[in-house]
Design a protein around this motif. Structure first.
Motif, mmCIF file in Angstrom:
data_model
loop_
_atom_site.group_PDB
_atom_site.id
_atom_site.type_symbol
_atom_site.label_atom_id
_atom_site.label_comp_id
_atom_site.label_asym_id
_atom_site.label_seq_id
_atom_site.Cartn_x
_atom_site.Cartn_y
_atom_site.Cartn_z
ATOM 1 N N GLY A 52 0.785 -1.220 0.000
ATOM 2 C CA GLY A 52 0.000 0.000 0.000
ATOM 3 C C GLY A 52 0.820 1.274 0.000
ATOM 4 N N ALA A 53 2.146 1.142 0.075
ATOM 5 C CA ALA A 53 3.006 2.334 0.151
ATOM 6 C C ALA A 53 3.172 3.014 -1.198
ATOM 7 C CB ALA A 53 4.369 1.952 0.718
ATOM 8 N N GLY A 54 3.113 2.250 -2.301
ATOM 9 C CA GLY A 54 3.348 2.809 -3.632
ATOM 10 C C GLY A 54 4.827 2.959 -3.933
ATOM 11 N N VAL A 55 5.133 3.510 -5.090
ATOM 12 C CA VAL A 55 6.531 3.643 -5.522
ATOM 13 C C VAL A 55 6.961 5.104 -5.505
ATOM 14 C CG1 VAL A 55 6.637 1.538 -6.909
ATOM 15 C CG2 VAL A 55 5.776 3.638 -7.944
ATOM 16 N N SER A 56 8.252 5.298 -5.261
ATOM 17 C CA SER A 56 8.799 6.649 -5.125
ATOM 18 C C SER A 56 8.812 7.401 -6.441
ATOM 19 C CB SER A 56 10.231 6.576 -4.579
ATOM 20 O OG SER A 56 10.323 5.760 -3.439
ATOM 21 N N LEU A 57 9.096 6.697 -7.525
ATOM 22 C CA LEU A 57 9.270 7.340 -8.829
ATOM 23 C C LEU A 57 8.654 6.481 -9.918
ATOM 24 C CD1 LEU A 57 10.565 9.445 -10.761
ATOM 25 C CD2 LEU A 57 12.674 8.098 -10.652
ATOM 26 N N ILE A 58 7.895 7.109 -10.816
ATOM 27 C CA ILE A 58 7.307 6.431 -11.970
ATOM 28 C C ILE A 58 7.797 7.134 -13.226
ATOM 29 C CG2 ILE A 58 5.173 5.840 -13.179
ATOM 30 C CD1 ILE A 58 3.760 5.891 -10.430
ATOM 31 N N VAL A 59 8.329 6.366 -14.181
ATOM 32 C CA VAL A 59 8.747 6.918 -15.467
ATOM 33 C C VAL A 59 7.777 6.383 -16.518
ATOM 34 C CG1 VAL A 59 10.598 7.199 -17.142
ATOM 35 C CG2 VAL A 59 11.148 6.979 -14.708
ATOM 36 N N ASP A 60 7.060 7.315 -17.168
ATOM 37 C CA ASP A 60 5.924 6.943 -18.007
ATOM 38 C C ASP A 60 6.082 7.475 -19.428
ATOM 39 O OD1 ASP A 60 3.402 6.119 -18.866
ATOM 40 O OD2 ASP A 60 2.444 7.956 -18.177
ATOM 41 N N PHE A 61 5.804 6.620 -20.401
ATOM 42 C CA PHE A 61 5.826 6.989 -21.818
ATOM 43 C C PHE A 61 4.414 6.968 -22.419
ATOM 44 C CE2 PHE A 61 9.552 4.705 -20.511
ATOM 45 C CZ PHE A 61 10.608 5.457 -20.997
ATOM 46 N N ILE A 62 3.404 6.627 -21.617
ATOM 47 C CA ILE A 62 2.076 6.333 -22.138
ATOM 48 C C ILE A 62 1.155 7.543 -22.068
ATOM 49 C CG2 ILE A 62 0.159 4.720 -22.096
ATOM 50 C CD1 ILE A 62 2.941 3.479 -22.657
ATOM 51 N N GLY A 63 1.117 8.233 -20.942
ATOM 52 C CA GLY A 63 0.325 9.448 -20.846
ATOM 53 C C GLY A 63 -1.082 9.242 -20.336
ATOM 54 N N ALA A 64 -2.063 9.698 -21.095
ATOM 55 C CA ALA A 64 -3.441 9.830 -20.613
ATOM 56 C C ALA A 64 -4.020 8.545 -20.025
ATOM 57 C CB ALA A 64 -4.332 10.327 -21.749
ATOM 58 N N THR A 65 -3.850 7.433 -20.722
ATOM 59 C CA THR A 65 -4.495 6.192 -20.271
ATOM 60 C C THR A 65 -3.838 5.613 -19.014
ATOM 61 O OG1 THR A 65 -3.128 4.954 -21.862
ATOM 62 C CG2 THR A 65 -5.356 5.574 -22.560
ATOM 63 N N TYR A 66 -2.652 6.083 -18.669
ATOM 64 C CA TYR A 66 -1.978 5.617 -17.453
ATOM 65 C C TYR A 66 -2.030 6.650 -16.330
ATOM 66 C CZ TYR A 66 0.202 1.380 -19.367
ATOM 67 O OH TYR A 66 0.434 0.130 -19.889
#
Length: 340
Positions: free
Chosen positions: A218-232
């Motif tokens: 339930g803590a989640g992640v510190s950093l997210i690197v995303d290439f997808i955009g709106a749907t994510y």
């Protein structure tokens, strides 16, 4: 010596992969602070597909010729500013700054601030797959994401070249846990068994945001690197930790948010979202990133800690097939073209 060279062009200026052809264009002349490099190999990137289709907003100084990363040998210099490079040096580099032609060509004139001495441990093909992907991953992880040892990170499009690079960087920098998303069991196995991610999730069959929550208690992640955009976007908000960061590098899933997106986590978790591009950055910013690559990643290429994953190598005149393979979204790593 001929004043022309072969380069890849697009019939009509934009179109499908079948519009690509080998053209003859003027050979570039290096300006002040530039080197003329005879290209041995160049890497393909998703931005090339968008540029080919007329969907990529090019910086004002960008040429119509595609291609942003390459390896080759220095043939000559323009006046001034050679740094520590010499004629005959083996280099890899970015086709950034002020330049006259992209890397889909036999020669390129490029600022020496964008060049790196090629390690002898890397082949021409491997070296051509380093500049764009590893610099982009370094930028996302350290400069924008402010990643610190002991944090966790999620890389979307986990089997893409940038994420493959970023996963290795995060691992070497002491990540507590590394997660990834991908679209096939083959890619999941590659990420977990070959790259050693903590856990990879199939976005086609799993609710990756819920899986991240479960995996992190339930803590989640510190950093997210995303290439997808709106749907994510919603999933990223749900999966981010308190004071987490989301670095947006692409819009493969579109730029318009779907109805019903709940932005409350943005406020209550104090999430920071920042978008970034590299190609439109000024030359000094790009040089700083090049120096980061030289200082932190290059030694690990030399000792084998870091690996460049090359999916397939094509000859120059098979650029159509190379683009079609990249469009298939089935690759794990770089697609490289060699200039015979």
């Amino acid at each position: 010596m001929s004043n022309t060279m072969r380069a890849i062009a697009v019939k009509g200026g934009k179109g499908p992969a079948t519009s690509l052809y080998v053209d003859s264009i003027p050979k570039p002349v290096p300006a002040a602070g530039q080197a003329l490099v005879k290209i041995k190999a160049f890497g393909l990137n998703r931005m090339d597909l968008l540029q080919r289709e007329g969907l990529y907003p090019l910086p004002p100084q960008a040429p119509e010729t595609m291609g942003v990363e390459f390896s080759g040998t220095v043939e000559e210099f323009g006046p001034d500013g050679h740094e520590d490079f010499k004629v005959g040096d083996e280099v890899l580099g970015l086709a950034y700054g002020v330049w006259s032609v992209g890397a889909y060509a036999e020669y390129i004139a490029v600022s020496t601030k964008m060049l790196v001495h090629k390690p002898k441990q890397l082949s021409w093909e491997e070296a051509a797959g380093v500049p764009e992907t590893w610099i982009t991953a370094s930028q996302a992880l350290f400069l924008i994401g402010e990643f610190q040892e002991g944090q966790s990170v999620l890389w979307h499009a986990g089997a893409s070249s940038v994420s493959i690079s970023g996963i290795q960087l995060a691992k070497a920098s002491g990540a507590k846990a590394i997660y990834a998303t991908a679209g096939s069991q083959e890619k999941i196995d590659f990420l977990e068994k070959e790259l050693g991610v903590t856990k990879a999730f199939n976005y086609k069959t799993q609710d990756w945001a819920a899986e991240i929550q479960q995996a992190t208690g339930g803590a989640g992640v510190s950093l997210i690197v995303d290439f997808i955009g709106a749907t994510y976007f919603q999933g990223n908000l749900d999966a981010a930790a308190r004071d987490g960061r989301v670095v947006l590098l692409g819009l493969m899933g579109g730029g318009k948010l779907p109805d019903g997106v709940n932005i409350a986590p943005l406020l209550f978790k104090r999430i920071r979202i920042e978008g970034s591009t590299l190609r439109s950055r000024d030359e000094e910013y790009q040089r700083k990133l090049r120096d980061t690559l030289v200082d932190h990643a290059l030694p690990k290429f030399c000792d084998g800690t870091f690996k460049v994953f090359v999916e397939k190598i094509f000859p120059f005149d098979q650029i159509l097939q190379a683009h079609q393979l990249l469009e298939s979204n089935t690759t794990k790593g770089k697609i490289i073209c060699v200039v015979e």
